[in-house]
Design an enzyme around this catalytic site. Structure first.
Site, PDB file in Angstrom:
ATOM      1  N   ASP A  88       7.090  -7.699 -23.758  1.00 40.12           N
ATOM      2  CA  ASP A  88       6.524  -6.536 -24.438  1.00 40.12           C
ATOM      3  C   ASP A  88       7.623  -5.538 -24.691  1.00 40.12           C
ATOM      4  O   ASP A  88       8.551  -5.425 -23.898  1.00 40.12           O
ATOM      5  CB  ASP A  88       5.481  -5.864 -23.538  1.00 40.12           C
ATOM      6  CG  ASP A  88       4.187  -6.637 -23.497  1.00 40.12           C
ATOM      7  OD1 ASP A  88       3.934  -7.376 -24.450  1.00 40.12           O
ATOM      8  OD2 ASP A  88       3.456  -6.505 -22.506  1.00 40.12           O
TER       9      ASP A  88
ATOM     10  N   ASP B  60       0.466  -6.635 -19.824  1.00 42.41           N
ATOM     11  CA  ASP B  60      -0.116  -5.635 -18.929  1.00 42.41           C
ATOM     12  C   ASP B  60      -1.626  -5.513 -19.068  1.00 42.41           C
ATOM     13  O   ASP B  60      -2.331  -5.372 -18.100  1.00 42.41           O
ATOM     14  CB  ASP B  60       0.564  -4.263 -19.111  1.00 42.41           C
ATOM     15  CG  ASP B  60       0.728  -3.886 -20.590  1.00 42.41           C
ATOM     16  OD1 ASP B  60       0.091  -4.533 -21.436  1.00 42.41           O
ATOM     17  OD2 ASP B  60       1.479  -2.947 -20.873  1.00 42.41           O
TER      18      ASP B  60
ATOM     19  N   ASP C  17      -4.078  -9.819 -22.125  1.00 40.47           N
ATOM     20  CA  ASP C  17      -2.831 -10.570 -21.992  1.00 40.47           C
ATOM     21  C   ASP C  17      -2.954 -11.730 -21.001  1.00 40.47           C
ATOM     22  O   ASP C  17      -2.123 -12.631 -20.992  1.00 40.47           O
ATOM     23  CB  ASP C  17      -1.705  -9.645 -21.508  1.00 40.47           C
ATOM     24  CG  ASP C  17      -1.273  -8.666 -22.591  1.00 40.47           C
ATOM     25  OD1 ASP C  17      -1.485  -8.981 -23.774  1.00 40.47           O
ATOM     26  OD2 ASP C  17      -0.725  -7.608 -22.254  1.00 40.47           O
TER      27      ASP C  17
END
Ligand code: ADP
Ligand code: MG
Length: 883
Positions: free
Chosen positions: A326, A631, A635
């Site tokens: 990310d 997070d 996900d």
């Protein structure tokens, strides 16, 4: 009256708390004393005695003990006692190793224990869930596990999944109003949240009414899943290898015994020697040492802020060839500051850094007045459509909640807005933000009971939902030309690495339905916020180091493509002709299409969590070992599907943490690199001591076998063999497990996960060094025996010493895949210590008179030592120069 039947006021009264202030620290302390920790009774640990006894359950050890007993009965007391002692000491060592491994695993569990978000002394903070007490006000968000039983006092479209309690896997909608009905089952108490259940959507606030065993979960604690110790692939491989080695060792030992007996050695003596040899040669302790090495490595990782949730991840880490990370929060600081605003068709610039509330607004270097048209309302809308809280401690400001929201609060503060300005507005409904929708809305009623909706979110999501905009202060239809102007503004901001958020509103008529799907449309576009989120400073170097280690870094983000590209360029992640793919392009690609281009792709922008799964699959199909970070709740599937799932310790939800095998305590990309480095090192260390142990064992067996083939007497007696197994093999092997990494571990390509333990020349090294160690020991024995045919003890002492010395020199060769001279031996002080203690113990056994009869040794002269030294250096020196 049950908790679900009571009003919030009554509950507050009963529990002695006010829901907008929380408990005081003093109350918390008292309650913790009174009710204890918020934990379920854990299953008991395996008893210490059992662990100790387990060390002796090994078949060969039992045979050895039986043989020793027979020896004792036959009158060989000294031998019998010596062997017993050695076996006992061995048992103790195994016991301590296992204890240590268990302790470090316990520590891991403690570190990965979930946190709760509580309001105490008027301030939101995160504490370990075990410290939650009755009366605590807790906030829960989607992806969290509820830390205790709570009565919900605020729900923002909150849904929970309670299948662990009720078996019902459909989400339950939660609300805050009291229920009158009596005797409701847990699943019908829809204003309660239960410990251990999962928030799947929305968020809420609750007051804790039950903790620990006094929760619904506590009552059915027996249903809790047991935490089983899982075996890692490497441990399994080693266990299999161990079985083969046992057979080989037993066959060779049998051969030694048979030959020995045929050569006329006494049966009983050969039997004891054979059993000792088998005990020494069988690397039964290997899996245990591997576990210890893994768990010690895991401790080193903890120091570098990486928590391993599954031991097997340590091995897989060393194989990682792609890291999909990310952007927001992992590669960047996740500290957002509004730097630019686009309003009335003009760009405004905002000064100030971080969450510091000092700063001003400028147009073309002139400071903007407080009453600048629409600026006040835009900032106020940003405050209302917001979930964060701006807190200050000793003049330093921080954000509780989403940093993106926080940045808007700080910006509003810079024009002089405070929380008090929200007072006249009432929030009627909130449609929460999630990464799929990329927007959030609130429905607000002002003091005149006029309702309107405020929507904020990604500009490319918001603009298609807008019909009007503010063209130079006036509300006007968005024409094609206007759209291009706004798009241009978005692109300029994004190219400066700014994260862009659009905000819009629409008035609602009094009786308009509040159904979400009809609300967020026909908006009046007010303006754009452009916020900076600086890259973490370690990340650029970490990406470069990963590249040198043959690992590709890929950025994944929900942000605008230009923002993503600008930051990727900044971090040196995107090469000249590297591709940037957007979510809508991914939608149109089949998996096969994606595989065509994925090797050249470095950035995925405007993606939703669902896309991550496709990305993982594509990389895996291309033969990659994929590490994937995440997070949010959504996900979790991608994290599970990846080879190394990585979650965020600070911003991560419980669901992603549970799905992951590695947790980054600091949410930092650079920590992934550290973990990979450590993972590679641990694997190399394991290879090092396997190499050392097996080469030593080969040497030990061969010297005996050669001697029997040549019709010589036994070159080593049973206690000596056992001593070597305990001291010379054991200590340095442990120290190798703690070795520092070679300077080039992060310069090699990732390890192939399918490679065997003996890959990359390890098997050859073991055999060649082993044969040489056996040979030099035999030569030392033969020459000494030839010159002193009537002093067998002397020859055996020389052989024993040569074997020990050859191994202690060889151990330094095991530290490197390159030449033995490529490393400074003093880098590993454990190893130096281990070698020195082995040497000292050797001297004790040879020179200390009380030990001499036990180990059948005699003092050696300086000449002997020179002879031994020269011979024992041969196996290492001969190969030592080879690269
Ligand atoms: P990432 O986590 O990769 O930054 P997100 O899914 O969080 O991506 O955000 C995607 C986009 O959604 C952002 O670029 C921004 O425009 C918008 N956004 C992010 N957070 C919020 C929020 N709290 N409220 C409204 N919109 C948001
Ligand atoms: Mg985000």
């Amino acid at each position: 009256m049950k908790w679900y039947q009571l009003d919030v006021d009554h509950i507050e009264e009963r529990l002695g708390v006010t829901s907008n202030k929380g408990l005081t620290e003093k109350q918390v302390e008292e309650r913790q004393k009174q009710y204890g920790y918020n934990v379920l009774d854990e299953q008991k640990h395996t008893s210490r005695w059992l662990i100790f006894l387990k060390q002796f359950q090994d078949f060969m050890v039992i045979v050895l003990l039986a043989a020793t007993l027979i020896a004792g009965l036959l009158g060989e007391f000294v031998d019998a006692i010596a062997i017993m002692l050695i076996v006992l000491v061995n048992g103790f060592i195994g016991y301590f190793q296992e204890q240590k491994a268990e302790k470090s695993l316990d520590k891991l569990k403690e570190l990965s224990a979930p946190l709760a978000h509580v309001l105490r002394d008027n301030k939101w903070e995160r504490v370990s869930s075990r410290e939650v007490v009755i009366g605590d006000i807790v906030k829960i968000d989607s992806g969290d596990r509820i830390p205790a039983d709570i009565r919900i006092i605020k729900s923002t479209s909150m849904e929970t999944e309670e299948s662990a309690l009720t078996g019902e896997s459909l989400p339950v909608m939660k609300h805050a109003t009291a229920i009158v009905k009596e005797n409701l089952d847990a699943q019908d108490q829809v204003n309660m949240g239960f410990m251990g259940t999962l928030v799947t959507r929305g968020s809420g606030v609750g007051v804790v009414v039950g903790t620990g065993m006094n929760t619904v979960m506590g009552q059915i604690a027996s249903l809790m899943v047991n935490t089983k110790k899982t075996i890692t692939p490497l441990e399994r491989k080693l266990a299999e290898l161990g079985k083969i080695l046992i057979v080989v060792a037993l066959l060779l030992t049998a051969l030694v015994v048979v030959l020995g007996v045929l050569q006329g050695n006494p049966m009983y003596e050969m039997f004891l020697a054979g059993v000792s040899l088998a005990v020494a040669a069988i690397p039964e302790g290997l899996p245990a040492i591997v576990t210890v090495a893994l768990s010690l490595g895991v401790q080193r990782m903890i120091k570098k802020k990486a928590i391993v949730r599954k031991l097997s991840a340590v091995e897989t880490l060393g194989c990682a060839s792609v890291i999909c990370s990310d952007k927001t929060g992992t590669m960047t600081e996740n500290q957002m500051t509004v730097k630019e605003i686009y309003l009335n068709g003009k760009h405004l610039y905002v000064t100030g850094d971080g969450y510091d509330i000092r700063g001003d607004f400028f147009i073309n270097k002139t400071k903007v007045e407080q009453n600048h048209p629409n600026l006040g309302s835009m900032l106020l809308y940003g405050m209302l459509c917001n979930n964060a809280i701006l807190q200050s401690k000793k003049g330093k400001y921080s954000i509780d909640g989403d940093p993106t929201d926080g940045a808007l609060l700080v910006a509003a503060r810079k024009l002089g807005f405070t929380d008090a300005d929200k007072g006249t507005f009432r929030i009627i409904k909130e449609i929460p933000f999630d990464s799929d929708r990329k927007r959030m809305s609130v429905i607000v009623e002002d003091e005149n009971q006029m309702r309107f909706i405020i929507t904020k979110g990604a500009p490319d999501v918001l603009l298609p939902r807008s019909t009007f905009w503010l063209d130079g202060n006036n509300k006007a239809l968005i024409k094609t030309a206007d759209r291009s102007r706004i798009d241009a503004a978005i692109n300029t901001m994004a190219s400066k690495a700014l994260r862009t958020i659009a905000i819009g509103i629409r008035s609602l008529s009094k009786n308009e339905s509040l159904e979400a799907s009809f609300l967020e449309q026909d908006l009046t576009f007010i303006g754009l916020y452009g916020m900076i989120d600086p890259p973490r400073k370690e990340v650029k170097l970490a990406i470069e180091e990963c590249r040198q280690a043959g690992i590709k870094t890929v950025m994944i983000t929900g942000d605008h493509v230009n923002t993503a590209r600008a930051i990727a360029k900044n971090l040196n992640l995107l090469p000249e002709n590297g591709l940037v793919i957007e979510g809508h392009q991914l939608n149109q690609m089949s998996l096969a299409d994606l595989e065509e281009i994925i090797e050249d792709t470095y950035v995925f922008a405007r993606v939703t969590p669902e896309h991550k799964l496709k990305i993982v699959k594509a990389f895996q199909d291309k033969g990659h070992i994929v590490a994937m970070t995440g997070d949010g709740v959504n996900d979790a599937p991608a994290i599970k599907a990846s080879d190394i799932g990585i979650s965020m310790g600070i911003s991560g939800t419980d669901v992603t943490k549970e799905a992951s095998s590695l947790v980054l305590m600091d949410d930092n990309f650079a920590t992934i690199k550290e973990a990979i480095h450590e993972g590679r090192n641990i694997y190399e260390n394991i290879r090092k001591f396997i190499r050392y142990l097996l080469a030593s064992n080969v040497g030990e067996i061969l010297v005996m076998l050669f001697a029997m083939l040549l019709a010589l007497p036994l070159p080593l007696i049973p206690v000596q063999i056992l001593w070597v197994n305990l001291v010379t093999d054991g200590l340095p092997a442990m120290a190798l497990g703690l070795d520092k990494s070679e300077s080039d571990v992060m310069k090699r390509a990732p390890r192939n996960p399918r490679e065997g333990i003996f890959a990359r020349g390890l098997g050859y090294k073991i055999i060649s060094r082993g044969i040489l160690i056996g040979l030099v020991t035999l030569i030392a024995f033969m020459l000494t025996y030839q010159n002193n045919p009537d002093n067998l003890i002397y020859a055996q002492t020389v052989a024993f010493t040569t074997l020990v010395m050859a191994q202690l020199i060889h151990v330094f060769d095991c530290r490197s895949d390159h030449s033995v001279f490529s490393r400074n031996p003093f880098e590993n002080m454990y190893l130096i210590l281990a070698v020195i203690s082995s040497l000292l113990l050797l001297l004790v056994v040879i020179y200390w008179p009380p030990m001499q009869p036990v180990f059948h040794t005699t003092a050696l002269s300086l000449r002997d030592w020179m002879f031994i030294g020269a011979l024992s250096a041969i196996p290492t020196v001969l190969f030592g120069f080879k690269k």
